[in-house]
Design a protein around this motif. Structure first.
Motif, short mmCIF file in Angstrom:
data_model
loop_
_atom_site.label_atom_id
_atom_site.label_comp_id
_atom_site.label_asym_id
_atom_site.label_seq_id
_atom_site.Cartn_x
_atom_site.Cartn_y
_atom_site.Cartn_z
N VAL A 34 39.93 58.47 72.27
CA VAL A 34 41.09 58.02 71.49
C VAL A 34 40.81 58.33 70.02
O VAL A 34 39.85 57.81 69.46
CB VAL A 34 41.35 56.51 71.68
N PRO A 35 41.63 59.19 69.38
CA PRO A 35 41.41 59.49 67.96
C PRO A 35 41.38 58.22 67.13
O PRO A 35 42.05 57.24 67.44
CB PRO A 35 42.61 60.37 67.60
N SER A 36 40.59 58.24 66.06
CA SER A 36 40.38 57.04 65.27
C SER A 36 41.68 56.47 64.71
O SER A 36 41.87 55.25 64.68
CB SER A 36 39.40 57.33 64.13
N ALA A 37 42.61 57.33 64.27
CA ALA A 37 43.88 56.84 63.72
C ALA A 37 44.72 56.17 64.79
O ALA A 37 45.37 55.14 64.54
CB ALA A 37 44.65 57.99 63.07
N VAL A 38 44.73 56.72 65.99
CA VAL A 38 45.46 56.12 67.10
C VAL A 38 44.80 54.81 67.50
O VAL A 38 45.49 53.80 67.73
CB VAL A 38 45.52 57.08 68.31
N ARG A 39 43.49 54.81 67.57
CA ARG A 39 42.74 53.60 67.93
C ARG A 39 43.00 52.48 66.92
O ARG A 39 43.22 51.32 67.31
CB ARG A 39 41.25 53.93 68.00
N GLN A 40 42.98 52.82 65.64
CA GLN A 40 43.22 51.81 64.61
C GLN A 40 44.62 51.23 64.73
O GLN A 40 44.81 50.01 64.65
CB GLN A 40 43.02 52.41 63.22
N SER A 41 45.62 52.09 64.93
CA SER A 41 47.00 51.62 65.09
C SER A 41 47.13 50.78 66.35
O SER A 41 47.79 49.73 66.34
CB SER A 41 47.95 52.81 65.15
N PHE A 42 46.52 51.23 67.44
CA PHE A 42 46.57 50.49 68.70
C PHE A 42 46.00 49.09 68.55
O PHE A 42 46.61 48.10 68.99
CB PHE A 42 45.79 51.26 69.77
N GLU A 43 44.86 48.98 67.91
CA GLU A 43 44.24 47.66 67.73
C GLU A 43 45.10 46.77 66.84
O GLU A 43 45.26 45.58 67.11
CB GLU A 43 42.84 47.83 67.14
N THR A 44 45.66 47.35 65.78
CA THR A 44 46.50 46.57 64.87
C THR A 44 47.76 46.08 65.57
O THR A 44 48.13 44.91 65.47
CB THR A 44 46.89 47.42 63.64
N GLU A 45 48.44 46.97 66.30
CA GLU A 45 49.68 46.60 66.98
C GLU A 45 49.41 45.56 68.07
O GLU A 45 50.19 44.61 68.24
CB GLU A 45 50.33 47.84 67.61
N THR A 46 48.32 45.72 68.80
CA THR A 46 47.98 44.75 69.85
C THR A 46 47.66 43.39 69.24
O THR A 46 48.12 42.36 69.73
CB THR A 46 46.79 45.25 70.68
N ALA A 47 46.88 43.39 68.16
CA ALA A 47 46.52 42.13 67.50
C ALA A 47 47.76 41.44 66.94
O ALA A 47 47.91 40.22 67.06
CB ALA A 47 45.51 42.39 66.39
N GLN A 48 48.67 42.20 66.34
CA GLN A 48 49.90 41.62 65.80
C GLN A 48 50.78 41.08 66.91
O GLN A 48 51.41 40.03 66.76
CB GLN A 48 50.65 42.65 64.96
N GLY A 49 50.82 41.78 68.04
CA GLY A 49 51.60 41.29 69.18
C GLY A 49 51.05 39.98 69.72
O GLY A 49 51.80 39.06 70.04
N VAL A 50 49.72 39.89 69.82
CA VAL A 50 49.10 38.64 70.26
C VAL A 50 49.35 37.53 69.26
O VAL A 50 49.67 36.39 69.63
CB VAL A 50 47.58 38.85 70.47
N GLU A 51 49.26 37.86 67.97
CA GLU A 51 49.49 36.85 66.93
C GLU A 51 50.93 36.34 66.97
O GLU A 51 51.17 35.13 66.87
CB GLU A 51 49.18 37.44 65.56
N ARG A 52 51.90 37.26 67.12
CA ARG A 52 53.30 36.85 67.19
C ARG A 52 53.58 36.03 68.44
O ARG A 52 54.34 35.06 68.41
CB ARG A 52 54.21 38.08 67.18
N SER A 53 52.97 36.43 69.56
CA SER A 53 53.31 35.83 70.84
C SER A 53 52.54 34.55 71.14
O SER A 53 53.06 33.65 71.78
CB SER A 53 53.06 36.84 71.97
N LEU A 54 51.29 34.48 70.69
CA LEU A 54 50.42 33.38 71.10
C LEU A 54 49.92 32.58 69.90
O LEU A 54 48.81 32.07 69.90
CB LEU A 54 49.22 33.93 71.89
N LYS A 55 50.76 32.46 68.87
CA LYS A 55 50.33 31.77 67.65
C LYS A 55 50.01 30.30 67.89
O LYS A 55 49.19 29.71 67.18
CB LYS A 55 51.39 31.91 66.57
N ASP A 56 50.63 29.69 68.92
CA ASP A 56 50.35 28.28 69.19
C ASP A 56 48.94 28.06 69.72
O ASP A 56 48.38 26.98 69.58
CB ASP A 56 51.36 27.71 70.19
#
Length: 200
Positions: A34-56
């Motif tokens: 996985v290219p580093s730029a794709v990996r960085q975006s993937f991790e950021t988007e996944t983390a933001q999705g978890v933060e938005r969805s599971l903030k409680d």
């Protein structure tokens, strides 16, 4: 007097310590590059999705590579992530064939903490309706698409739920538009995950 007591209660409640964060370890197993730029975006988007969805539940994501992970490090939940196919930003000329964009495995009726993501099929889905007809796709968009697939599979693992919804992030199949939307679980889906205790 009643108003004063209520105000004192609110003040006392606001000073209570927040619930301790839960550490969700996501360990990337060696598979497709996985290219580093794709990996960085993937991790950021996944983390933001978890933060938005599971903030409680106050989850904190910790990304690790399997080769460099330490056996002494502990997490409340641990999920192994495997990429398959061509995860570069070069779009394929031909489709990748039918099949799941991501998957989990089960044993004795329980969902195991391993998820897979098929980059070829994700990119083919983006091409199917000319959502991205160009020969290259920005790393940020590909990372978001892969992150939405990851969120879907992470939900399978955390909720131990095998069936799908008719709409939303946890439906059975995704369109190109679904892949490019910021992912977020519904309130009911968040509640189902909240019922599953952390493994300490």
């Amino acid at each position: 007097m009643r108003l004063r007591i209520m105000a004192m209660f609110i003040l006392a409640a606001s000073t209570l310590p927040a619930e301790n964060p839960l550490r969700l370890g996501l360990v990337v197993r060696q598979g497709a590059t996985v290219p580093s730029a794709v990996r960085q975006s993937f991790e950021t988007e996944t983390a933001q999705g978890v933060e938005r969805s599971l903030k409680d539940r106050n989850w904190i994501l910790a990304w690790r590579d399997e080769a460099g992970s330490s056996s002494s490090e502990s997490f409340d939940r641990l999920i192994v992530v495997l990429f398959k196919g061509d995860c570069s930003t070069i779009m394929p000329r031909l489709g990748a064939g039918s099949g799941p964009l991501g998957w989990t495995s089960t044993s004795e009726g329980r969902i195991l903490p391993f998820i897979g993501i098929d980059c070829d099929r994700v990119k083919a889905t983006l091409m199917a309706s000319d959502a991205w007809p160009h020969t290259l796709i920005p790393a940020g968009l590909l990372g978001r698409a892969l992150g939405n697939v990851a969120m879907h599979e992470i939900y399978h693992v955390l909720s131990d739920r095998k069936h799908h919804d008719s709409e939303g992030l946890f439906k059975a199949s995704y369109s190109s538009a679904d892949l490019l939307e910021p992912g977020i679980l519904s309130h009911r889906e968040q509640t189902e995950i909240a019922r599953v205790p952390a493994l300490r």
